[in-house]
Motif scaffolding. Structure first.
Motif, PDB file in Angstrom:
ATOM      1  N   TRP A   1       0.823  -1.209   0.000  1.00  0.00           N
ATOM      2  CA  TRP A   1       0.000   0.000   0.000  1.00  0.00           C
ATOM      3  C   TRP A   1       0.859   1.262   0.000  1.00  0.00           C
ATOM      4  O   TRP A   1       0.473   2.283  -0.600  1.00  0.00           O
ATOM      5  CB  TRP A   1      -0.937  -0.004   1.202  1.00  0.00           C
ATOM      6  CG  TRP A   1      -2.058  -0.985   1.078  1.00  0.00           C
ATOM      7  CD1 TRP A   1      -2.274  -2.092   1.839  1.00  0.00           C
ATOM      8  CD2 TRP A   1      -3.114  -0.962   0.109  1.00  0.00           C
ATOM      9  NE1 TRP A   1      -3.387  -2.773   1.424  1.00  0.00           N
ATOM     10  CE2 TRP A   1      -3.942  -2.102   0.356  1.00  0.00           C
ATOM     11  CE3 TRP A   1      -3.452  -0.121  -0.941  1.00  0.00           C
ATOM     12  CZ2 TRP A   1      -5.062  -2.387  -0.405  1.00  0.00           C
ATOM     13  CZ3 TRP A   1      -4.580  -0.417  -1.708  1.00  0.00           C
ATOM     14  CH2 TRP A   1      -5.365  -1.523  -1.430  1.00  0.00           C
TER      15      TRP A   1
ATOM     16  N   ALA B   1      -3.156  -2.076  -6.116  1.00  0.00           N
ATOM     17  CA  ALA B   1      -4.382  -2.138  -5.324  1.00  0.00           C
ATOM     18  C   ALA B   1      -4.899  -3.566  -5.246  1.00  0.00           C
ATOM     19  O   ALA B   1      -5.299  -4.049  -4.171  1.00  0.00           O
ATOM     20  CB  ALA B   1      -5.439  -1.215  -5.929  1.00  0.00           C
TER      21      ALA B   1
ATOM     22  N   GLY C   1      -2.533  -5.459  -3.076  1.00  0.00           N
ATOM     23  CA  GLY C   1      -2.697  -5.042  -1.688  1.00  0.00           C
ATOM     24  C   GLY C   1      -3.908  -5.659  -1.030  1.00  0.00           C
ATOM     25  O   GLY C   1      -3.881  -5.993   0.165  1.00  0.00           O
TER      26      GLY C   1
ATOM     27  N   SER D   1      -3.499  -7.847   2.277  1.00  0.00           N
ATOM     28  CA  SER D   1      -4.200  -7.422   3.489  1.00  0.00           C
ATOM     29  C   SER D   1      -5.114  -8.528   4.003  1.00  0.00           C
ATOM     30  O   SER D   1      -5.190  -8.777   5.217  1.00  0.00           O
ATOM     31  CB  SER D   1      -5.019  -6.160   3.207  1.00  0.00           C
ATOM     32  OG  SER D   1      -4.181  -5.097   2.803  1.00  0.00           O
TER      33      SER D   1
ATOM     34  N   ALA E   1       1.736   1.856  -3.487  1.00  0.00           N
ATOM     35  CA  ALA E   1       0.588   2.421  -4.195  1.00  0.00           C
ATOM     36  C   ALA E   1       0.453   3.914  -3.903  1.00  0.00           C
ATOM     37  O   ALA E   1       0.157   4.715  -4.808  1.00  0.00           O
ATOM     38  CB  ALA E   1      -0.689   1.677  -3.785  1.00  0.00           C
TER      39      ALA E   1
END
Length: 776
Positions: free
Chosen positions: A38, A69, A72, A76, A41
């Motif tokens: 992230w 994204a 990520g 996550s 990003a």
């Protein structure tokens, strides 16, 4: 060919998910991994802001943002779920090597563990994937677990809750299940599944019962073709389906989902429903179908693609196949990153990508030299095989040469068996007579598919041995790409370069990997009965009876064991015996993950046994703890366990002693028993004479003279490493064997050796290093 722009984010998501779920195993913090993505990003977003006047910078940065994204999201999700696993109360219970009272909820159809042990006719145990919902009476955050149970499959349907006392073992973070549960005592089913899942239990059970009344392999295939229920598929048929590249027919695929979705959508259209109603009807039918066939990885992938297409239709936008596949992959991996390591999901996605991207162009090329219908029929299985084969060699390092013809022959029968069987499944609870008739109709194409599988698998030269593991997959992917260049390139110079590169790519690794085994294999007898693998200082003994193979211990080194199995042409292990948990007997188990049906072992030893049995079980092997008196079969041979006693503590003296009686010889494998344990064995059972003995503990001095005198074996096999530092085999042991008139075969001097029984108590001996036969 559709919109290819989402392929890059999909691939990035897959790679990220693959790595993220294993972050904790590598000592990394999954949250830091996700945070780093992230942060990258955010840096790209800043680049867009700073360089907003440069159109090229904005375009590149925008693509990068989408990729990061998507990656990520997967990272996550993995971090959150790994943290949930670490916080589970089962983590502390597993660390203490204790048991817990748990309640689990079944989340997938149970899979049969096709064991070759215990009494004939007993139903196989079932591997059950579930989530734990309560521990010691307290409701907990669900985490995925796996276990093995014995109730009938219909009692373990989707959504059923089961209470049991179980020993808990933690699995690596990269595994789909966080914990393995080993039941202690009886598992109790607490009640039926919720109504929205329970409705599918009766149709599935009725279809299985109706098919049972039919004959032959067609009866076993009907539930598999229709709803993916392979419980009735035996080991022989399963192997034939794999060898002929037809096993995908028993896994519910995108074609099944497409048929159901299109039928519901079309029926709603015939009724004059609006577009939104048609989409809703298709979604409801799709959800019901997934419940009926259970959410297998291939079904989940196909269902997600169907949802993506239906949403696009509802919004008035085109739903391209490539875009739908990419969206499905990104969404599913963000929800469950462990799917990135699931072979079923990978094969399903690869086959779909192959059909979307390659089937049309291949059909066009083939139509130049054959009729269009035949070109289309051949292009479909060829495209799927080309896309899937690099993944398949990770499971079995060989290429099924008859896979495309077998699929071409089975293709007309597969949709008939699938559709008729599915209709029969739905009709049986309401109109049993009509449903039974439909099952008989579905039996005909299913029987044809079984005949094709057996025929293709029995043809000579059906397997082209390939490099194993990741190097083999990468090599095959490169070769596939070069072949496609040769087929589709328009410039002769490009085709010429592709041909040269293909020849070079193939020649060097194939020559290195195949040259040595071919030279040795030219002199190795093909009909051997027993073999001692050279694996260094350790044991790895093979027994072959008819088409069945047993491996007693795995040695310390997976690479050495894999080399031996390749040399002897062994791709499948029906029975693996782990005599005890020392590394020189169990350390090479990684080489046979995914190849084993049943594992026999002695008393468990905490983390040491869990590290061996966990990966084997996750790949489909059934683990059975055995004690003296247990019996079973291997092909036409029978075996019994002579040791250890039921109350034995793990260690050398609790080694599993296997006594095998085959046509023409008897062999006894003594593990690492010391003199005191050998004396206990003699007191507890009458061994009598044997033809072959696997010498205990690599020929150490800790031996009972009496046991070798009683066995009076013709051949004594010693698995031992050169310059091992222990002085094995000792002069004392060699003198003891000489006094018993036992001929010694030792792997440190002769390498891998095979024995071929002649039925008169004598053996043909072949040894790798000498390369000549002998009589013992």
């Amino acid at each position: 060919m559709g919109d290819l722009r989402l392929l890059l984010p999909a691939v990035a998501t897959w790679v990220t998910a693959w790595c993220a779920v294993a972050a904790s195993d590598a000592g990394l913090d999954p949250a830091i991994v996700a945070g780093s993505i992230w942060a990258a990003a955010a840096a790209l977003l800043a680049t867009v802001v700073v360089g907003r006047r440069c159109r090229r910078v904005i375009m590149v940065a925008a693509i990068g943002l989408v990729v990061l994204a998507a990656a990520g999201l997967a990272a996550s999700s993995a971090a959150v779920q790994l943290d949930r696993r670490a916080d589970s109360p089962l983590t502390a219970i597993a660390a203490a090597h204790t048991s817990a009272n748990v309640v689990i909820e079944v989340v997938a159809a149970p899979r049969p563990m096709r064991a070759m042990w215990a009494q004939a006719g007993e139903p196989p145990s079932l591997r059950v994937d579930a989530q734990v919902v309560a521990v010691d009476g307290r409701t907990v955050t669900p985490v995925p677990v796996t276990t093995t149970l014995d109730p009938p499959a219909r009692e373990l349907s989707l959504g059923v809750r089961i209470a049991m006392t179980a020993r808990v073992a933690a699995l690596p973070g990269a595994e789909q299940s966080a914990f393995r549960l080993r039941p202690e005592g009886e598992a109790v089913i607490q009640g039926p599944p919720p109504a929205w899942l329970a409705w599918a239990v009766v149709p599935r059970a009725d279809l299985a019962d109706a098919a049972t009344g039919l004959d032959g392999d067609g009866a076993a295939l009907v539930p598999g073709l229709s709803i993916g229920d392979t419980t009735a598929v035996g080991a022989e048929l399963d192997e034939a389906m794999r060898a002929s590249s037809l096993s995908h027919l028993t896994a519910v695929s995108g074609a099944n989902c497409a048929i159901v979705t299109a039928a519901a959508f079309g029926l709603a259209a015939l009724c004059g429903a609006r577009r939104s109603v048609r989409v809703a009807a298709a979604l409801i039918a799709l959800a019901g179908f997934i419940v009926l066939v259970t959410p297998q990885p291939s079904v989940v992938r196909a269902g997600a693609m169907a949802v993506a297409v239906l949403v696009a239709i509802a919004s008035g936008r085109p739903g391209g196949g490539v875009a739908a596949l990419a969206v499905a992959v990104i969404g599913l991996l963000a929800f469950d990153p462990w799917l990135a390591r699931d072979y079923g999901f990978a094969l399903s996605a690869a086959a779909t990508a192959g059909l979307i991207l390659l089937a049309g162009p291949l059909a066009g090329r083939l139509a130049r030299v054959m009729p269009v219908p035949l070109a289309v029929g051949l292009a479909v299985p060829l495209a799927a095989q080309l896309a899937c084969q690099p993944i398949l060699v990770l499971l079995d390092p060989a290429i099924a040469l008859y896979g495309v013809p077998a699929n071409l022959l089975a293709a007309p029968a597969a949709p008939v068996g699938t559709v008729v069987g599915l209709v029969a499944c739905l009709v049986l609870p309401v109109l049993p007579a009509v449903g039974a008739a439909l099952v008989q109709v579905a039996w005909l194409p299913a029987t044809w598919i079984a005949l094709v599988a057996h025929g293709a698998s029995s043809l000579p030269g059906g397997r082209l041995v390939w490099l194993p593991d990741a190097p083999g997959a990468l090599l095959l992917a490169a070769c596939t790409a070069l072949v496609l260049v040769l087929v589709f390139a328009t410039r002769s110079r490009t085709r010429a370069w592709a041909g040269v590169v293909l020849a070079v790519v193939l020649a060097v690794p194939v020559g290195i990997s195949a040259g040595g085994p071919l030279v040795v294999g030219a002199t190795r007898p093909g009909d051997w009965d027993l073999a001692a693998c050279e694996v260094g200082q350790g044991d790895a003994m093979l027994v072959r009876v008819d088409e069945a193979t047993a491996l007693i211990d795995t040695g310390p080194d997976p690479a050495a064991l894999d080399r031996c199995l390749g040399l002897l042409g062994i791709s499948r292990i029906d029975l693996l015996v782990i005599t005890h948990w020392d590394a020189d007997h169990a350390g090479g188990a990684e080489a046979v993950i995914g190849r084993v049906d049943t594992v026999l072992h002695g008393p468990l030893d905490g983390d040491r046994s869990d590290r061996v049995l966990g990966p084997l079980g996750d790949a489909g092997a059934e683990s059975v703890e055995v004690v003296a008196g247990d019996r079973g079969t291997l092909g036409d041979a029978s075996w019994r366990i002579a040791w250890p006693r039921p109350d034995a503590a793990p260690g050398n003296d609790a080694s599993v002693v296997l006594d095998l009686e085959a046509s023409g010889y008897r062999a006894v494998f003594l593990g690492d028993l010391g003199e005191e344990a050998q004396a206990g064995l003699l007191r507890s059972t009458e061994l009598g004479r044997a033809d072959v003995v696997k010498v205990a503990h690599h020929g150490s001095a800790d031996q009972s003279e009496r046991i070798y005198q009683e066995l009076a074996a013709t051949v004594g096999l010693i698995g031992v490493g050169a310059d091992n530092g222990y002085g094995h085999p000792t002069a004392q042991l060699l003198e003891l064997l000489a006094a018993s008139r036992t001929t010694v075969v030792r792997t440190d001097r002769s390498g891998t050796c095979t024995l071929t029984a002649d039925g008169d108590g004598e053996f043909g001996l072949w040894c790798e290093r000498s390369g000549v036969g002998a009589r013992s």
